[in-house]
Motif scaffolding. Structure first.
Motif, mmCIF file in Angstrom:
data_model
loop_
_atom_site.group_PDB
_atom_site.id
_atom_site.type_symbol
_atom_site.label_atom_id
_atom_site.label_comp_id
_atom_site.label_asym_id
_atom_site.label_seq_id
_atom_site.Cartn_x
_atom_site.Cartn_y
_atom_site.Cartn_z
ATOM 1 N N ASP A 1 -23.042 -27.308 8.107
ATOM 2 C CA ASP A 1 -23.705 -28.488 8.653
ATOM 3 C C ASP A 1 -25.131 -28.076 9.010
ATOM 4 O O ASP A 1 -25.329 -27.128 9.763
ATOM 5 N N ARG B 1 -27.131 -29.152 11.005
ATOM 6 C CA ARG B 1 -27.422 -29.231 12.447
ATOM 7 C C ARG B 1 -27.010 -27.962 13.173
ATOM 8 O O ARG B 1 -27.404 -27.744 14.315
ATOM 9 N N LYS C 1 -24.696 -36.974 3.823
ATOM 10 C CA LYS C 1 -23.486 -37.757 4.091
ATOM 11 C C LYS C 1 -22.408 -37.577 3.021
ATOM 12 O O LYS C 1 -21.846 -38.539 2.514
ATOM 13 N N TYR D 1 -16.042 -35.969 8.318
ATOM 14 C CA TYR D 1 -15.599 -35.182 9.464
ATOM 15 C C TYR D 1 -14.487 -35.948 10.191
ATOM 16 O O TYR D 1 -14.722 -36.626 11.190
ATOM 17 N N GLU E 1 -17.353 -39.254 11.401
ATOM 18 C CA GLU E 1 -18.705 -39.441 10.878
ATOM 19 C C GLU E 1 -18.831 -38.772 9.519
ATOM 20 O O GLU E 1 -18.051 -37.887 9.178
ATOM 21 N N CYS F 1 -21.128 -36.324 7.433
ATOM 22 C CA CYS F 1 -22.116 -35.284 7.750
ATOM 23 C C CYS F 1 -22.826 -34.809 6.495
ATOM 24 O O CYS F 1 -22.289 -34.871 5.389
ATOM 25 N N ASP F 2 -24.018 -34.268 6.679
ATOM 26 C CA ASP F 2 -24.775 -33.638 5.611
ATOM 27 C C ASP F 2 -24.257 -32.211 5.416
ATOM 28 O O ASP F 2 -23.579 -31.660 6.294
ATOM 29 N N THR F 3 -24.588 -31.622 4.283
ATOM 30 C CA THR F 3 -24.198 -30.242 3.994
ATOM 31 C C THR F 3 -25.379 -29.487 3.414
ATOM 32 O O THR F 3 -26.079 -29.999 2.536
#
Length: 53
Positions: A9, A11, A32, A36, A40, A42-44
């Motif tokens: 992730d 973040r 996206k 998760y 949500e 999530c980006d990778t």
């Protein structure tokens, strides 16, 4: 050429810092694309470490 891969992730600053310290290079980014637990999307961030021969 053998390659180690990692994804995380984006973040997660600590994980990215560790991968870079270990000389992994970021090779991609997807928005996206990871569900998760239905909470949500999530980006990778994708990373590779190429083995020197």
């Amino acid at each position: 050429m053998p390659v180690l891969t990692a994804e995380c992730d984006p973040r997660n600053i600590a994980s990215i810092a560790l991968l870079k310290k270990l000389r992994f290079e970021q090779t991609g980014y997807a928005e996206k694309n990871f569900d998760y637990g239905g909470i949500e999307m999530c980006d990778t961030a994708y990373f590779e470490l190429k083995r020197k021969t």
